[in-house]
Write a protein that holds these residues in place. Structure first.
Motif, mmCIF file in Angstrom:
data_model
loop_
_atom_site.group_PDB
_atom_site.id
_atom_site.type_symbol
_atom_site.label_atom_id
_atom_site.label_comp_id
_atom_site.label_asym_id
_atom_site.label_seq_id
_atom_site.Cartn_x
_atom_site.Cartn_y
_atom_site.Cartn_z
ATOM 1 N N VAL A 55 34.007 47.059 38.938
ATOM 2 C CA VAL A 55 35.389 47.153 39.429
ATOM 3 C C VAL A 55 35.721 48.568 39.886
ATOM 4 C CG1 VAL A 55 37.829 46.928 38.800
ATOM 5 C CG2 VAL A 55 36.173 45.237 37.990
ATOM 6 N N ALA A 56 35.448 49.552 39.022
ATOM 7 C CA ALA A 56 35.876 50.925 39.290
ATOM 8 C C ALA A 56 34.991 51.640 40.308
ATOM 9 C CB ALA A 56 35.916 51.720 37.987
ATOM 10 N N LYS A 57 33.695 51.468 40.180
ATOM 11 C CA LYS A 57 32.770 52.209 41.041
ATOM 12 C C LYS A 57 32.438 51.470 42.332
ATOM 13 C CE LYS A 57 30.211 55.906 41.543
ATOM 14 N NZ LYS A 57 30.843 57.251 41.615
ATOM 15 N N LEU A 58 32.215 50.156 42.239
ATOM 16 C CA LEU A 58 31.827 49.385 43.418
ATOM 17 C C LEU A 58 33.020 48.729 44.100
ATOM 18 C CD1 LEU A 58 28.532 47.677 42.178
ATOM 19 C CD2 LEU A 58 28.844 49.907 43.266
ATOM 20 N N ASN A 59 34.203 48.874 43.496
ATOM 21 C CA ASN A 59 35.446 48.344 44.081
ATOM 22 C C ASN A 59 35.402 46.831 44.331
ATOM 23 O OD1 ASN A 59 36.854 50.826 44.197
ATOM 24 N ND2 ASN A 59 35.752 51.379 46.062
ATOM 25 N N ILE A 60 34.730 46.122 43.440
ATOM 26 C CA ILE A 60 34.716 44.659 43.507
ATOM 27 C C ILE A 60 35.980 44.140 42.838
ATOM 28 C CG2 ILE A 60 33.492 42.562 42.788
ATOM 29 C CD1 ILE A 60 30.918 44.175 42.816
ATOM 30 N N GLN A 61 36.574 43.102 43.392
ATOM 31 C CA GLN A 61 37.787 42.542 42.803
ATOM 32 C C GLN A 61 37.529 42.139 41.350
ATOM 33 O OE1 GLN A 61 39.116 39.309 45.268
ATOM 34 N NE2 GLN A 61 39.966 40.652 46.823
ATOM 35 N N PRO A 62 38.444 42.495 40.445
ATOM 36 C CA PRO A 62 38.237 42.234 39.014
ATOM 37 C C PRO A 62 37.886 40.791 38.680
ATOM 38 C CG PRO A 62 40.128 43.651 39.333
ATOM 39 C CD PRO A 62 39.695 43.228 40.693
ATOM 40 N N MET A 63 38.558 39.826 39.305
ATOM 41 C CA MET A 63 38.298 38.423 39.012
ATOM 42 C C MET A 63 36.873 38.036 39.393
ATOM 43 S SD MET A 63 40.025 35.897 37.632
ATOM 44 C CE MET A 63 41.762 36.199 37.968
ATOM 45 N N VAL A 64 36.387 38.586 40.510
ATOM 46 C CA VAL A 64 35.020 38.292 40.966
ATOM 47 C C VAL A 64 34.005 39.027 40.104
ATOM 48 C CG1 VAL A 64 33.421 38.464 42.906
ATOM 49 C CG2 VAL A 64 35.819 37.912 43.317
ATOM 50 N N ALA A 65 34.285 40.293 39.798
ATOM 51 C CA ALA A 65 33.348 41.099 39.016
ATOM 52 C C ALA A 65 33.140 40.527 37.620
ATOM 53 C CB ALA A 65 33.861 42.537 38.925
ATOM 54 N N THR A 66 34.229 40.151 36.964
ATOM 55 C CA THR A 66 34.121 39.636 35.585
ATOM 56 C C THR A 66 33.669 38.185 35.547
ATOM 57 O OG1 THR A 66 36.490 39.083 35.582
ATOM 58 C CG2 THR A 66 35.859 41.246 34.749
ATOM 59 N N LEU A 67 33.664 37.522 36.703
ATOM 60 C CA LEU A 67 33.170 36.147 36.772
ATOM 61 C C LEU A 67 31.679 36.087 36.443
ATOM 62 C CD1 LEU A 67 33.816 33.192 37.497
ATOM 63 C CD2 LEU A 67 33.232 33.736 39.868
#
Length: 355
Positions: free
Chosen positions: A132-144
């Motif tokens: 989320v923080a470094k790669l700027n992936i949306q939180p919902m997608v990253a934690t999925l």
């Protein structure tokens, strides 16, 4: 005039609606179950509906605290916390069982098992934070990713079986300490709340989280490391999910990778919403989320007391949650304020006509 001012000031408080919602659910409990607030002491242990609500809400409260920080900083939610609970439980129970699911012998230090479990949970949180923080992936997608794979990881750790642990020291976390009549999970939840509240109030972390959540770019321009702050909130959320996992597994003396923390991530998000927090990030209320967590558990206990089956429970819970969230929505509040303004204008017009 003074009374109206005080009422307006009271209703404008951030915790007003969460408290009203909790009181409404408790009132329904009193109506449907007259003995809801009755507490008895049997065999040195406290019993009662209200004790059960506070006790069973402990894991959800801990998760809601972590979810609040993540939501405030990143404007997104960590939907993997339930799976992280399962991973932490699997690591702890596997170490305590000596790596063999067929033995119940205490072959490894309890502290080592707890530290390893929490370290694993923090690692999961750090993984989410990096995406989320470094790669700027949306939180919902990253934690999925961990939402999907986390329970599989827990299954690999336990070799696809339920790891049972018969260690007295491990039972304390989900049971009772000595002759204390109050369940230990309640103390765990209170300690987590107090520590996080103290850190947020006595350090600048709370202000930094709100600043990054409101505008990460502006925060970076004034010297804040917004990437690190977001990463830190996810790591903390993972750590708290690990604590919740240890409490949940201690209740049943085992690591059930399929059921520990199941669907709790959704309840944690609801607790944050019911607490009056904006899911888009920014300013947050830690106590609001805590009240929201107890509201959800009180609602669950109410439905069970009304003989609602576990399969039907999500439907009734969803209906009530929609009503509560609607009452707290800015659109609804604006509509109510507009109705009040129209009523005031009509009253003033009527008084002017009479004169």
């Amino acid at each position: 005039m003074n009374k109206n001012f005080n009422l307006k000031k009271l209703t404008g408080m951030r915790l007003f609606m969460p408290i009203v919602c909790l009181l409404a659910v408790l009132l329904i409990n009193v109506i449907t179950t007259p003995g809801f607030f009755k507490i008895s002491l049997n065999n040195g242990v406290l019993y009662g509906y209200i004790i059960d609500v506070v006790n069973r809400a402990s894991e959800l409260v801990v998760l809601a605290v972590g979810m609040t920080l993540v939501t405030a900083a990143s404007g997104g939610q960590d939907i993997s916390v339930g799976a992280v609970m399962a991973v932490a439980a699997a690591i702890c129970c596997q170490i305590l069982s000596g790596g063999d699911v067929s033995t119940n012998a205490f072959q490894n230090p309890f502290i080592l098992a707890v530290i390893a479990a929490l370290a694993g949970a923090v690692l999961c949180g750090a993984f989410n934070g990096f995406l989320v923080a470094k790669l700027n992936i949306q939180p919902m997608v990253a934690t999925l990713i961990l939402f999907t794979a986390g329970r599989g990881i827990a299954q690999l750790i336990t070799k696809g079986q339920i790891t049972y642990v018969r260690v007295d020291s491990y039972k304390l976390l989900g049971g009772y300490i000595g002759k204390c009549p109050i369940p230990t999970p309640i103390f765990a939840a209170v300690i987590v709340i107090l520590i996080v509240h103290f850190i947020l109030k006595k350090t600048a972390l709370g202000l930094y989280i709100e600043s990054v959540g409101i505008n990460a770019t502006a925060s970076r321009l004034v010297g804040l490391n917004s990437t690190m702050i977001k990463f830190l909130t996810y790591a903390i959320c993972g750590f708290l999910a690990g604590i919740a996992g240890l409490v949940a597994s201690s209740r049943i003396y085992s690591a059930d990778a399929n059921n520990i923390g199941l669907n709790l991530e959704m309840d944690a998000i609801l607790a944050v919403a019911l607490g009056g927090n904006v899911l888009g990030g920014g300013k947050f209320s830690l106590m609001g989320s805590v009240i929201g967590a107890y509201t959800i558990q009180a609602l669950t206990t109410t439905l069970y007391a009304m003989n609602v089956s576990a399969d039907q429970l999500p439907v009734y819970k969803a209906i009530v949650v929609v009503i509560i969230v609607t009452l707290q929505s800015p659109v609804f509040k604006k509509a109510v304020a507009g109705m009040k303004a129209k009523r005031s204008l009509k009253r003033l017009a009527a008084e002017g006509g009479n004169q």
